[in-house]
Design a protein around this motif. Structure first.
Motif, PDB file in Angstrom:
ATOM      1  N   MET A 120       0.827  -1.209   0.000  1.00 54.57           N
ATOM      2  CA  MET A 120       0.000   0.000   0.000  1.00 54.57           C
ATOM      3  C   MET A 120       0.860   1.258   0.000  1.00 54.57           C
ATOM      4  O   MET A 120       0.638   2.195  -0.767  1.00 54.57           O
ATOM      5  CB  MET A 120      -0.930   0.000   1.216  1.00 54.57           C
ATOM      6  N   LEU A 121       1.888   1.266   0.845  1.00 53.25           N
ATOM      7  CA  LEU A 121       2.780   2.425   0.934  1.00 53.25           C
ATOM      8  C   LEU A 121       3.606   2.582  -0.338  1.00 53.25           C
ATOM      9  O   LEU A 121       3.922   3.700  -0.746  1.00 53.25           O
ATOM     10  CB  LEU A 121       3.690   2.290   2.155  1.00 53.25           C
ATOM     11  N   SER A 122       3.953   1.457  -0.963  1.00 54.48           N
ATOM     12  CA  SER A 122       4.692   1.494  -2.224  1.00 54.48           C
ATOM     13  C   SER A 122       3.881   2.206  -3.306  1.00 54.48           C
ATOM     14  O   SER A 122       4.419   3.022  -4.067  1.00 54.48           O
ATOM     15  CB  SER A 122       5.045   0.077  -2.663  1.00 54.48           C
ATOM     16  N   LYS A 123       2.585   1.886  -3.385  1.00 58.51           N
ATOM     17  CA  LYS A 123       1.714   2.540  -4.368  1.00 58.51           C
ATOM     18  C   LYS A 123       1.539   4.029  -4.062  1.00 58.51           C
ATOM     19  O   LYS A 123       1.374   4.839  -4.968  1.00 58.51           O
ATOM     20  CB  LYS A 123       0.358   1.844  -4.393  1.00 58.51           C
ATOM     21  N   MET A 124       1.569   4.363  -2.777  1.00 60.98           N
ATOM     22  CA  MET A 124       1.418   5.768  -2.366  1.00 60.98           C
ATOM     23  C   MET A 124       2.726   6.546  -2.481  1.00 60.98           C
ATOM     24  O   MET A 124       2.763   7.748  -2.266  1.00 60.98           O
ATOM     25  CB  MET A 124       0.928   5.823  -0.913  1.00 60.98           C
ATOM     26  N   LYS A 125       3.841   5.813  -2.795  1.00 57.03           N
ATOM     27  CA  LYS A 125       5.194   6.396  -2.832  1.00 57.03           C
ATOM     28  C   LYS A 125       5.534   7.032  -1.483  1.00 57.03           C
ATOM     29  O   LYS A 125       6.015   8.156  -1.386  1.00 57.03           O
ATOM     30  CB  LYS A 125       5.317   7.432  -3.961  1.00 57.03           C
ATOM     31  N   ARG A 126       5.287   6.236  -0.440  1.00 58.73           N
ATOM     32  CA  ARG A 126       5.647   6.634   0.914  1.00 58.73           C
ATOM     33  C   ARG A 126       6.712   5.666   1.425  1.00 58.73           C
ATOM     34  O   ARG A 126       6.632   4.453   1.228  1.00 58.73           O
ATOM     35  CB  ARG A 126       4.436   6.603   1.848  1.00 58.73           C
ATOM     36  N   GLY A 127       7.713   6.206   2.088  1.00 59.00           N
ATOM     37  CA  GLY A 127       8.792   5.369   2.593  1.00 59.00           C
ATOM     38  C   GLY A 127       8.376   4.576   3.827  1.00 59.00           C
ATOM     39  O   GLY A 127       7.438   4.937   4.534  1.00 59.00           O
ATOM     40  N   MET A 128       9.116   3.495   4.074  1.00 63.94           N
ATOM     41  CA  MET A 128       8.798   2.633   5.222  1.00 63.94           C
ATOM     42  C   MET A 128      10.054   1.887   5.659  1.00 63.94           C
ATOM     43  O   MET A 128      10.871   1.473   4.840  1.00 63.94           O
ATOM     44  CB  MET A 128       7.695   1.638   4.832  1.00 63.94           C
ATOM     45  N   LEU A 129      10.221   1.724   6.976  1.00 60.44           N
ATOM     46  CA  LEU A 129      11.313   0.940   7.544  1.00 60.44           C
ATOM     47  C   LEU A 129      10.759   0.084   8.683  1.00 60.44           C
ATOM     48  O   LEU A 129      10.236   0.627   9.661  1.00 60.44           O
ATOM     49  CB  LEU A 129      12.414   1.858   8.103  1.00 60.44           C
ATOM     50  N   VAL A 130      10.873  -1.227   8.550  1.00 55.38           N
ATOM     51  CA  VAL A 130      10.409  -2.131   9.610  1.00 55.38           C
ATOM     52  C   VAL A 130      11.538  -3.097   9.943  1.00 55.38           C
ATOM     53  O   VAL A 130      12.071  -3.771   9.062  1.00 55.38           O
ATOM     54  CB  VAL A 130       9.151  -2.913   9.182  1.00 55.38           C
ATOM     55  N   VAL A 131      11.892  -3.147  11.216  1.00 51.26           N
ATOM     56  CA  VAL A 131      12.966  -4.023  11.690  1.00 51.26           C
ATOM     57  C   VAL A 131      12.355  -5.233  12.386  1.00 51.26           C
ATOM     58  O   VAL A 131      11.626  -5.090  13.376  1.00 51.26           O
ATOM     59  CB  VAL A 131      13.894  -3.280  12.672  1.00 51.26           C
ATOM     60  N   PHE A 132      12.646  -6.443  11.858  1.00 53.86           N
ATOM     61  CA  PHE A 132      12.231  -7.684  12.512  1.00 53.86           C
ATOM     62  C   PHE A 132      13.400  -8.182  13.357  1.00 53.86           C
ATOM     63  O   PHE A 132      14.466  -8.486  12.819  1.00 53.86           O
ATOM     64  CB  PHE A 132      11.877  -8.761  11.472  1.00 53.86           C
ATOM     65  N   THR A 133      13.225  -8.250  14.656  1.00 52.98           N
ATOM     66  CA  THR A 133      14.314  -8.715  15.520  1.00 52.98           C
ATOM     67  C   THR A 133      14.437 -10.225  15.441  1.00 52.98           C
ATOM     68  O   THR A 133      13.465 -10.936  15.175  1.00 52.98           O
ATOM     69  CB  THR A 133      14.084  -8.305  16.985  1.00 52.98           C
ATOM     70  N   ARG A 134      15.664 -10.692  15.689  1.00 49.82           N
ATOM     71  CA  ARG A 134      15.889 -12.146  15.776  1.00 49.82           C
ATOM     72  C   ARG A 134      16.605 -12.438  17.100  1.00 49.82           C
ATOM     73  O   ARG A 134      15.999 -12.334  18.152  1.00 49.82           O
ATOM     74  CB  ARG A 134      16.683 -12.644  14.569  1.00 49.82           C
ATOM     75  N   HIS A 135      17.898 -12.780  17.076  1.00 53.53           N
ATOM     76  CA  HIS A 135      18.604 -13.107  18.319  1.00 53.53           C
ATOM     77  C   HIS A 135      19.212 -11.881  18.993  1.00 53.53           C
ATOM     78  O   HIS A 135      19.201 -11.763  20.214  1.00 53.53           O
ATOM     79  CB  HIS A 135      19.721 -14.124  18.053  1.00 53.53           C
ATOM     80  N   THR A 136      19.767 -10.977  18.205  1.00 59.28           N
ATOM     81  CA  THR A 136      20.491  -9.837  18.766  1.00 59.28           C
ATOM     82  C   THR A 136      19.559  -8.880  19.498  1.00 59.28           C
ATOM     83  O   THR A 136      18.522  -8.489  18.975  1.00 59.28           O
ATOM     84  CB  THR A 136      21.223  -9.061  17.653  1.00 59.28           C
ATOM     85  N   LYS A 137      19.958  -8.490  20.698  1.00 62.22           N
ATOM     86  CA  LYS A 137      19.193  -7.489  21.433  1.00 62.22           C
ATOM     87  C   LYS A 137      19.514  -6.105  20.872  1.00 62.22           C
ATOM     88  O   LYS A 137      20.684  -5.763  20.679  1.00 62.22           O
ATOM     89  CB  LYS A 137      19.537  -7.540  22.926  1.00 62.22           C
ATOM     90  N   ILE A 138      18.475  -5.319  20.631  1.00 61.57           N
ATOM     91  CA  ILE A 138      18.673  -3.985  20.065  1.00 61.57           C
ATOM     92  C   ILE A 138      17.985  -2.936  20.938  1.00 61.57           C
ATOM     93  O   ILE A 138      17.360  -2.007  20.441  1.00 61.57           O
ATOM     94  CB  ILE A 138      18.170  -3.908  18.606  1.00 61.57           C
TER      95      ILE A 138
END
Length: 271
Positions: A120-138
């Motif tokens: 949806m955001l791609s069609k709107m030409k809006r940026g997006m950043l989503v971080v999926f955590t795994r083992h490393t604590k952030i």
């Protein structure tokens, strides 16, 4: 006594196989770390120096041997300074490695929810950043943003990134089916050969994948391309099927879990 001697004979027999097995395991893990941290430059530099020493030794070039021997301590210090970013990544990966795990066993959900929002955001030409955590604590990254601890939904992601809110320019951190925080600032990549056409979002996504084992989904504001960053590499402009397969593989989501989360999404009336 005979029993103890028999054990010694058995150990003597299996010792070479044990030795080879342990060495192979260490080399395999070392190869994994080198590939994931782009530390190949360190090895190339070490090989060049070793070849120069070998040539000097073979051809009896006493002057070059003397120079190399005198410069050896300084070369070690120079290596540490010049390749500091690569060495830092190696030790970070070494610290977070699951040495006796050949796959990520954690279970993450809601991949489809994020992909729907990304499309949806791609069609709107809006940026997006989503971080999926795994083992490393952030935790240090999470602390730079605003704590939400909200159930993950396409609607919430589109609301955060689809409008000029205070949180839309930074990243969301997703963990165990929840948006832990939004507006989080990610470190920029230290790679010198990254494409100049990549903007701050792509550099931040790549930078995050360099200091942790997190998987980062990024949507380009300029082109609408959806990409994934993980293991210090950016995989640019992937289609939804490719992203789904990669995320399910990297986050180790089973088909059964995907069915469960789809049911949850439908009950919540998500997009």
């Amino acid at each position: 006594m005979n029993g103890f001697e028999n054990l010694l004979h058995i150990y003597d027999f299996i010792r070479p196989f044990l030795d080879i097995g342990v060495m192979a395991f260490i080399l395999y893990k070392a190869y994994e770390i080198i590939v994931k941290t782009n530390a190949l430059q360190i090895i190339k530099a070490a090989i060049v120096v070793a070849m120069a020493y070998a040539v000097a030794l073979l051809l009896h070039l006493s002057m070059l041997l003397w120079v190399l021997q005198k410069l050896a301590p300084g070369l070690v210090v120079c290596f540490a300074i010049v390749f500091q970013p690569e060495l830092r990544k190696v030790f970070l990966k070494l610290g977070q490695s699951q040495w006796f795990t050949f796959g990520n066993r954690s279970r993450h959900t809601y991949v489809d929810t994020v992909i729907i929002a990304a499309e949806m955001l791609s069609k709107m030409k809006r940026g997006m950043l989503v971080v999926f955590t795994r083992h490393t604590k952030i935790d240090d990254i999470i602390e730079t943003g605003t704590r939400l601890d909200a159930d993950l939904s396409s609607a919430l992601l589109v609301t955060i990134f689809g409008h000029d809110t205070p949180l839309h320019d930074a990243a969301c951190v997703v963990q165990n089916g929840k948006i832990i925080a939004a507006g989080c600032f990610l470190p920029l990549s230290e790679q010198y050969d990254i494409k100049k056409t990549f903007g701050t979002r792509h550099r931040a996504a790549l930078g995050m994948s360099e200091i942790s084992d997190a998987v980062v989904l990024v949507v380009s504001e300029e082109s609408g391309a959806v990409s994934l960053a993980y293991d210090s590499q950016l995989h640019y402009d992937l289609n939804p099927n490719q992203i789904t397969k990669q995320l399910e593989k990297l986050l180790e989501m089973t088909p059964a879990q995907k069915t469960i989360e789809d049911t949850i999404d439908e009950n919540k009336g998500l997009y």
